[in-house]
Design an enzyme around this catalytic site. Structure first.
Site, short mmCIF file in Angstrom:
data_model
loop_
_atom_site.label_atom_id
_atom_site.label_comp_id
_atom_site.label_asym_id
_atom_site.label_seq_id
_atom_site.Cartn_x
_atom_site.Cartn_y
_atom_site.Cartn_z
N ARG A 21 -17.53 -26.75 -1.27
CA ARG A 21 -17.18 -26.05 -0.03
C ARG A 21 -16.11 -26.79 0.77
O ARG A 21 -16.17 -26.82 2.00
CB ARG A 21 -18.41 -25.85 0.86
CG ARG A 21 -19.35 -24.79 0.38
CD ARG A 21 -18.84 -23.40 0.75
NE ARG A 21 -19.71 -22.39 0.15
CZ ARG A 21 -20.73 -21.85 0.79
NH1 ARG A 21 -20.98 -22.17 2.02
NH2 ARG A 21 -21.49 -20.96 0.17
N ASP A 73 -16.18 -16.55 -4.43
CA ASP A 73 -17.60 -16.72 -4.16
C ASP A 73 -18.39 -16.40 -5.42
O ASP A 73 -17.90 -15.67 -6.29
CB ASP A 73 -18.06 -15.81 -3.01
CG ASP A 73 -19.37 -16.30 -2.43
OD1 ASP A 73 -19.33 -17.19 -1.57
OD2 ASP A 73 -20.44 -15.82 -2.86
N TYR A 90 -30.13 -13.47 -6.22
CA TYR A 90 -29.44 -12.71 -5.17
C TYR A 90 -29.55 -11.21 -5.40
O TYR A 90 -29.60 -10.42 -4.47
CB TYR A 90 -27.96 -13.11 -5.08
CG TYR A 90 -27.74 -14.37 -4.26
CD1 TYR A 90 -27.81 -14.34 -2.87
CD2 TYR A 90 -27.49 -15.59 -4.87
CE1 TYR A 90 -27.63 -15.49 -2.11
CE2 TYR A 90 -27.31 -16.75 -4.13
CZ TYR A 90 -27.38 -16.69 -2.74
OH TYR A 90 -27.21 -17.84 -2.00
N ARG A 133 -15.27 -23.05 6.97
CA ARG A 133 -15.17 -22.87 8.42
C ARG A 133 -15.02 -24.14 9.22
O ARG A 133 -14.67 -24.09 10.40
CB ARG A 133 -16.41 -22.10 8.91
CG ARG A 133 -16.33 -20.62 8.59
CD ARG A 133 -17.66 -19.94 8.80
NE ARG A 133 -18.62 -20.46 7.84
CZ ARG A 133 -19.87 -20.04 7.72
NH1 ARG A 133 -20.32 -19.11 8.53
NH2 ARG A 133 -20.68 -20.54 6.81
N ARG A 138 -9.10 -16.57 7.78
CA ARG A 138 -10.32 -15.76 7.68
C ARG A 138 -10.34 -14.63 8.71
O ARG A 138 -10.82 -13.53 8.43
CB ARG A 138 -11.53 -16.70 7.87
CG ARG A 138 -12.88 -16.05 8.00
CD ARG A 138 -13.36 -15.56 6.66
NE ARG A 138 -14.75 -15.18 6.69
CZ ARG A 138 -15.19 -13.91 6.73
NH1 ARG A 138 -14.32 -12.93 6.78
NH2 ARG A 138 -16.48 -13.64 6.70
O1 CP3 Z 1 -14.38 -24.51 -1.15
C1 CP3 Z 1 -15.13 -24.07 -2.03
O2 CP3 Z 1 -16.19 -24.64 -2.38
C2 CP3 Z 1 -14.68 -22.85 -2.81
C3 CP3 Z 1 -15.20 -21.59 -2.48
C4 CP3 Z 1 -16.69 -21.28 -2.53
C5 CP3 Z 1 -17.31 -20.46 -1.55
N1 CP3 Z 1 -18.59 -20.20 -1.95
C6 CP3 Z 1 -16.64 -19.96 -0.34
C7 CP3 Z 1 -17.47 -19.46 0.76
C8 CP3 Z 1 -17.65 -21.58 -3.48
C9 CP3 Z 1 -17.53 -22.48 -4.71
C10 CP3 Z 1 -18.83 -20.87 -3.12
C11 CP3 Z 1 -20.06 -20.89 -3.94
C12 CP3 Z 1 -21.27 -20.25 -3.43
N2 CP3 Z 1 -21.38 -19.10 -2.69
C13 CP3 Z 1 -22.58 -20.71 -3.72
C14 CP3 Z 1 -22.91 -21.88 -4.60
C15 CP3 Z 1 -22.81 -23.17 -3.86
C16 CP3 Z 1 -23.95 -23.43 -2.93
O3 CP3 Z 1 -23.68 -23.52 -1.72
O4 CP3 Z 1 -25.10 -23.60 -3.39
C17 CP3 Z 1 -23.49 -19.84 -3.10
C18 CP3 Z 1 -25.00 -19.94 -3.11
C19 CP3 Z 1 -22.73 -18.82 -2.46
C20 CP3 Z 1 -23.22 -17.64 -1.72
C21 CP3 Z 1 -22.75 -17.68 -0.32
N3 CP3 Z 1 -21.45 -17.42 0.07
C22 CP3 Z 1 -23.50 -17.97 0.83
C23 CP3 Z 1 -24.97 -18.34 0.84
C24 CP3 Z 1 -22.63 -17.87 1.91
C25 CP3 Z 1 -22.96 -17.95 3.36
C26 CP3 Z 1 -22.90 -19.33 3.82
C27 CP3 Z 1 -22.72 -19.39 5.28
O5 CP3 Z 1 -22.70 -20.56 5.71
O6 CP3 Z 1 -22.56 -18.38 5.96
C28 CP3 Z 1 -21.35 -17.58 1.41
C29 CP3 Z 1 -20.11 -17.40 2.20
C30 CP3 Z 1 -18.99 -18.32 1.92
N4 CP3 Z 1 -18.55 -18.62 0.67
C31 CP3 Z 1 -18.18 -18.97 2.89
C32 CP3 Z 1 -17.21 -19.69 2.16
C33 CP3 Z 1 -16.09 -20.52 2.71
C34 CP3 Z 1 -18.29 -18.83 4.40
C35 CP3 Z 1 -18.01 -17.43 4.75
C36 CP3 Z 1 -17.12 -17.21 5.92
O7 CP3 Z 1 -15.98 -17.71 5.97
O8 CP3 Z 1 -17.56 -16.46 6.79
#
Ligand code: CP3
Length: 346
Positions: free
Chosen positions: A24, A74, A152, A28, A37
């Site tokens: 990540r 994602d 999911y 944000r 975003r």
């Molecule tokens: O920088 C990176 O790591 C690359 C991009 C990336 C994202 N998600 C962007 C993202 C990667 C590799 C992921 C993987 C991901 N997504 C996982 C596996 C890693 C982990 O954390 O266990 C999972 C479970 C997800 C599913 C997911 N996507 C969730 C649970 C959320 C919400 C998290 C939150 O804090 O709201 C996301 C959204 C997400 N994916 C964001 C980002 C930057 C934030 C969304 C936003 O900008 O509003």
């Protein structure tokens, strides 16, 4: 030709310092991410817009000089491409239109062959990122793992528990296995497409592996992860979050190229037991990235001195950076890793 430092670590070459990237790393906590975003009300569309996705993929690499760019996308792009609407609402995380009956698998099966086409924008992001980056930096592609995607698809919020996933697996064992097989094929096609667009390495996120009951582990986690590890010729990092030490060791002994450790894993044990067999990655507690510099620095040095002197080590966190991360702590982490030297090297 320069081989990216990350790939050298995955090939277990001796290095003066380990490569570093952070789960990540785009997100944000970076004001420049929030600015991009803001243009996208729909998060999935953001992930599938190559120019914007490339821009935010490069942001943390440019700001901190990380050794790898993980493609901005994602894990839920696969459920999306298989016809299950994915929505993200601010403060509530993702929501996936659920599977409520085994007869819904046929529709997903029909969409399977369209995966590479539907997710081609992610391939374009990979190609554009590769073209923009120096040769010593790696481009990492990724997918969610079948078990985590099943969680999911069956339970809207695995973080609150997975009662539907567990019930489905018990009530419809054959169909559950069909679902895992279908998702493994989808992930395989997705990773193959990413490799063809120029990724240097891949990571498979099994974020909810810790919720997998022992009787399902072998067929729902262990075997699919190994299958995905062999899906392409690229080095592939497996992240079975919260796996037991015995489960990690079994993956290492079965030929996993690299294992990403979670925050709770004992790094000294992993360095002794896993690192002779496989590259290990991790496992700094992301909570340290929101706190005082002194505590972070001393934890980092302990971590480096434990695993970095041996071959096959990648600096990373035990889970993703959180939105309240202090960017100055990432700068400190980078300085600490870049200044560290293996004992005996000059
Ligand atoms: O920088 C990176 O790591 C690359 C991009 C990336 C994202 N998600 C962007 C993202 C990667 C590799 C992921 C993987 C991901 N997504 C996982 C596996 C890693 C982990 O954390 O266990 C999972 C479970 C997800 C599913 C997911 N996507 C969730 C649970 C959320 C919400 C998290 C939150 O804090 O709201 C996301 C959204 C997400 N994916 C964001 C980002 C930057 C934030 C969304 C936003 O900008 O509003």
């Amino acid at each position: 030709m320069t081989t990216p430092l990350l790939v050298q670590a995955l090939n277990r070459q001796p290095l003066v310092r380990p490569p570093v990237w952070l789960m990540r790393q785009a997100g944000r906590y970076l004001p420049e991410y929030r600015a991009v975003r803001a243009h996208f009300p729909d998060f999935v569309q953001f992930c599938l817009t190559p120019d914007a996705a490339t821009q935010v993929t490069l942001q943390p690499v440019e700001r901190f000089n990380l050794d790898a760019a993980i493609i901005f996308a994602d894990i839920l792009t696969i459920p999306h491409a298989l016809g299950h609407t994915v929505t993200f609402t601010e403060g509530h995380g993702p929501h996936v239109q659920p599977i409520t009956h085994p007869n819904q698998l046929a529709a997903m099966q029909n969409l399977l062959e369209q995966i590479p086409h539907r997710l081609t924008p992610v391939g374009q992001t990979i190609a554009q990122t590769r073209a923009a980056l120096a040769a010593d930096k790696a481009v990492i592609g990724f997918t969610g793992a079948p078990w985590t995607l099943a969680c999911y698809l069956l339970d809207a919020k695995p973080s609150l528990g997975i009662p539907n996933t567990l019930a489905f697996a018990k009530q419809h064992p054959q169909e559950f296995q069909q679902l895992i097989t279908l998702l493994t094929r989808a992930c395989n096609a997705y990773l193959t497409m990413q490799a063809a667009h120029g990724a240097d390495a891949l990571q498979v996120f099994d974020s909810w592996a810790l919720l997998c009951p022992p009787d399902l582990w072998q067929t729902a986690v262990h075997q699919p992860l190994l299958e995905l590890s062999a899906a392409t010729p690229l080095p592939t990092i497996l992240f079975p979050r919260g796996a037991t030490p015995a489960q990690l060791l079994a993956l290492a002994e079965s030929g996993a190229t690299a294992l990403s450790l979670s925050t709770g894993h004992n790094l000294a044990w992993a360095a002794e037991t896993l690192q002779p067999l496989t590259t290990i990655q991790g496992n700094l507690d992301p909570a340290l990235m929101t706190g005082p510099a002194g505590v972070l620095e001393s934890a980092l040095l302990t971590m480096l001195n434990t695993a970095a002197p041996r071959r096959g080590y990648i600096v990373n966190l035990g889970h993703g950076l959180t939105p309240d991360t202090n960017p100055d702590n990432v700068t400190l982490l980078m300085e600490t890793v870049r200044n560290w030297r293996a004992p005996g090297s000059v």
